[in-house]
Design a protein around this motif. Structure first.
Motif, PDB file in Angstrom:
ATOM      1  N   SER A 146      33.210  -1.584  82.426  1.00 18.79           N
ATOM      2  CA  SER A 146      33.961  -2.697  81.848  1.00 18.79           C
ATOM      3  C   SER A 146      33.193  -3.977  82.128  1.00 18.79           C
ATOM      4  CB  SER A 146      35.374  -2.799  82.444  1.00 18.79           C
ATOM      5  OG  SER A 146      35.319  -3.115  83.822  1.00 18.79           O
ATOM      6  N   VAL A 147      33.371  -4.970  81.262  1.00 16.59           N
ATOM      7  CA  VAL A 147      32.763  -6.295  81.443  1.00 16.59           C
ATOM      8  C   VAL A 147      33.806  -7.349  81.125  1.00 16.59           C
ATOM      9  CG1 VAL A 147      30.903  -7.863  80.809  1.00 16.59           C
ATOM     10  CG2 VAL A 147      30.518  -5.406  80.664  1.00 16.59           C
ATOM     11  N   GLY A 148      33.941  -8.323  82.013  1.00 19.20           N
ATOM     12  CA  GLY A 148      34.826  -9.448  81.766  1.00 19.20           C
ATOM     13  C   GLY A 148      34.088 -10.753  82.016  1.00 19.20           C
ATOM     14  N   VAL A 149      34.696 -11.871  81.649  1.00 17.00           N
ATOM     15  CA  VAL A 149      34.121 -13.196  81.852  1.00 17.00           C
ATOM     16  C   VAL A 149      34.912 -13.918  82.938  1.00 17.00           C
ATOM     17  CG1 VAL A 149      33.642 -15.443  80.822  1.00 17.00           C
ATOM     18  CG2 VAL A 149      33.269 -13.351  79.497  1.00 17.00           C
ATOM     19  N   LEU A 150      34.195 -14.481  83.910  1.00 12.03           N
ATOM     20  CA  LEU A 150      34.807 -15.278  84.970  1.00 12.03           C
ATOM     21  C   LEU A 150      34.230 -16.688  84.873  1.00 12.03           C
ATOM     22  CD1 LEU A 150      36.716 -15.004  87.490  1.00 12.03           C
ATOM     23  CD2 LEU A 150      34.623 -14.825  88.847  1.00 12.03           C
ATOM     24  N   GLU A 151      35.016 -17.631  84.369  1.00 13.01           N
ATOM     25  CA  GLU A 151      34.570 -19.017  84.223  1.00 13.01           C
ATOM     26  C   GLU A 151      35.046 -19.816  85.435  1.00 13.01           C
ATOM     27  OE1 GLU A 151      33.099 -22.184  83.978  1.00 13.01           O
ATOM     28  OE2 GLU A 151      32.449 -20.890  82.327  1.00 13.01           O
ATOM     29  N   LEU A 152      34.102 -20.240  86.271  1.00 17.02           N
ATOM     30  CA  LEU A 152      34.457 -20.850  87.554  1.00 17.02           C
ATOM     31  C   LEU A 152      35.165 -22.188  87.400  1.00 17.02           C
ATOM     32  CD1 LEU A 152      31.324 -20.043  89.725  1.00 17.02           C
ATOM     33  CD2 LEU A 152      33.288 -18.600  89.152  1.00 17.02           C
ATOM     34  N   THR A 153      34.863 -22.938  86.349  1.00 20.27           N
ATOM     35  CA  THR A 153      35.514 -24.240  86.185  1.00 20.27           C
ATOM     36  C   THR A 153      37.007 -24.101  85.930  1.00 20.27           C
ATOM     37  OG1 THR A 153      35.034 -24.325  83.807  1.00 20.27           O
ATOM     38  CG2 THR A 153      33.391 -25.265  85.291  1.00 20.27           C
ATOM     39  N   ALA A 154      37.462 -22.913  85.504  1.00 20.26           N
ATOM     40  CA  ALA A 154      38.890 -22.690  85.251  1.00 20.26           C
ATOM     41  C   ALA A 154      39.648 -22.300  86.511  1.00 20.26           C
ATOM     42  CB  ALA A 154      39.071 -21.604  84.193  1.00 20.26           C
ATOM     43  N   LEU A 155      38.965 -21.790  87.512  1.00 18.26           N
ATOM     44  CA  LEU A 155      39.656 -21.188  88.652  1.00 18.26           C
ATOM     45  C   LEU A 155      40.494 -22.173  89.466  1.00 18.26           C
ATOM     46  CD1 LEU A 155      37.065 -18.578  89.955  1.00 18.26           C
ATOM     47  CD2 LEU A 155      38.799 -18.376  88.162  1.00 18.26           C
ATOM     48  N   PRO A 156      40.063 -23.443  89.657  1.00 18.96           N
ATOM     49  CA  PRO A 156      40.915 -24.345  90.433  1.00 18.96           C
ATOM     50  C   PRO A 156      42.282 -24.612  89.799  1.00 18.96           C
ATOM     51  CG  PRO A 156      38.674 -25.188  90.371  1.00 18.96           C
ATOM     52  CD  PRO A 156      38.749 -24.059  89.375  1.00 18.96           C
ATOM     53  N   SER A 157      42.426 -24.323  88.523  1.00 17.99           N
ATOM     54  CA  SER A 157      43.687 -24.598  87.837  1.00 17.99           C
ATOM     55  C   SER A 157      44.653 -23.420  87.851  1.00 17.99           C
ATOM     56  CB  SER A 157      43.414 -25.012  86.381  1.00 17.99           C
ATOM     57  OG  SER A 157      42.843 -23.924  85.652  1.00 17.99           O
ATOM     58  N   ILE A 158      44.242 -22.291  88.456  1.00 18.87           N
ATOM     59  CA  ILE A 158      45.134 -21.134  88.558  1.00 18.87           C
ATOM     60  C   ILE A 158      45.208 -20.690  90.016  1.00 18.87           C
ATOM     61  CG2 ILE A 158      44.709 -20.377  86.192  1.00 18.87           C
ATOM     62  CD1 ILE A 158      42.802 -18.293  87.219  1.00 18.87           C
ATOM     63  N   ARG A 159      46.225 -19.920  90.340  1.00 19.49           N
ATOM     64  CA  ARG A 159      46.419 -19.484  91.721  1.00 19.49           C
ATOM     65  C   ARG A 159      45.341 -18.489  92.143  1.00 19.49           C
ATOM     66  NH1 ARG A 159      51.169 -18.227  89.459  1.00 19.49           N
ATOM     67  NH2 ARG A 159      50.856 -16.040  90.020  1.00 19.49           N
ATOM     68  N   ALA A 160      44.893 -18.612  93.397  1.00 20.05           N
ATOM     69  CA  ALA A 160      43.905 -17.671  93.921  1.00 20.05           C
ATOM     70  C   ALA A 160      44.433 -16.241  93.886  1.00 20.05           C
ATOM     71  CB  ALA A 160      43.523 -18.059  95.346  1.00 20.05           C
TER      72      ALA A 160
END
Length: 225
Positions: free
Chosen positions: A71-85
């Protein structure tokens, strides 16, 4: 965390074999997350190049997302601070490998810290990090001023996970600033040891031990005295 630090991605059989060895299982049984973040910080990149990296459409570039992963997914780091860890950390923990595209290394390092990913990686000894260009350079202590295209204070410090610096795309056709002589001048400005690697070369790092895997050209430089 195990590192496969490349200049151009998975460009030959030797680098791919090193990747499989780090994974400890076939690519077809491994889950990958692709990180395009570094591209947003580089003036030569754009939404089109981000799509090309994600889709594996780089002309003449090495493979990343198109190797046949389970499987392959996309992890965009600039989005992570706006969602819960609690939401995104399990995505990383469930992955076998992070595929980290090139772009601007200082920008990438900023968002690795800002997102919390840099802290999480320390607790994931079996995760494999495959860096391309800036995705490899971000793991070093310093990259050199000529590689900095984004930073308010102009510094060239990155994460310092390894103790050496990396000059990528050595002797790349048409890139006058990436010649062997340019790499030697660059190495003389680095405070520690360094490698210059072409797109047919990678460096593996496991438990602090670095080894070069190459079907191309590379040079190692001791720390300046």
């Amino acid at each position: 965390m195990k590192l496969l630090l490349t200049s151009g991605g998975i460009t030959n059989e030797s680098i791919q074999a090193a990747l499989v060895d780090l994974l400890g299982k076939p690519i077809a049984e491994s889950r990958a997350l692709f990180i395009p973040t570094a591209q947003w910080g580089h003036p030569m990149c754009s939404p089109e190049t981000v799509w090309k990296g994600t889709a594996g459409r780089w002309e003449g570039g090495g493979a990343l997302t198109t190797l046949g992963w389970k499987s392959v997914g996309v992890l965009e780091l600039t989005a992570l601070p706006s969602i819960r860890a609690e939401r995104w950390v399990p995505w990383v923990r469930d992955a076998d490998v992070l595929l980290v595209d090139g772009g601007e290394a200082v920008y990438l390092g900023h968002w690795m810290r800002e997102s919390g990913l840099a802290d999480e990686l320390a607790a994931m000894p079996d995760l494999v990090w495959v860096g391309v260009s800036a995705g490899s350079m971000v793991m070093t202590p310093r990259i050199g001023g000529q590689f900095v295209d984004w930073r308010p204070d102009g510094g060239d410090e990155t994460l310092g996970v390894v103790d050496f610096s990396i000059f990528p795309h050595l002797d790349y056709p048409g890139w006058d600033e990436n010649t062997t002589e340019a790499a030697r001048r660059w190495a003389a400005t680095m405070p520690g040891p360094a490698y210059a690697i072409d797109d047919q070369t990678a460096i593996t790092v496991v438990e602090g031990k670095a080894e070069v895997v190459s079907e191309g050209h590379w040079e190692h430089f001791d720390a300046p005295r």
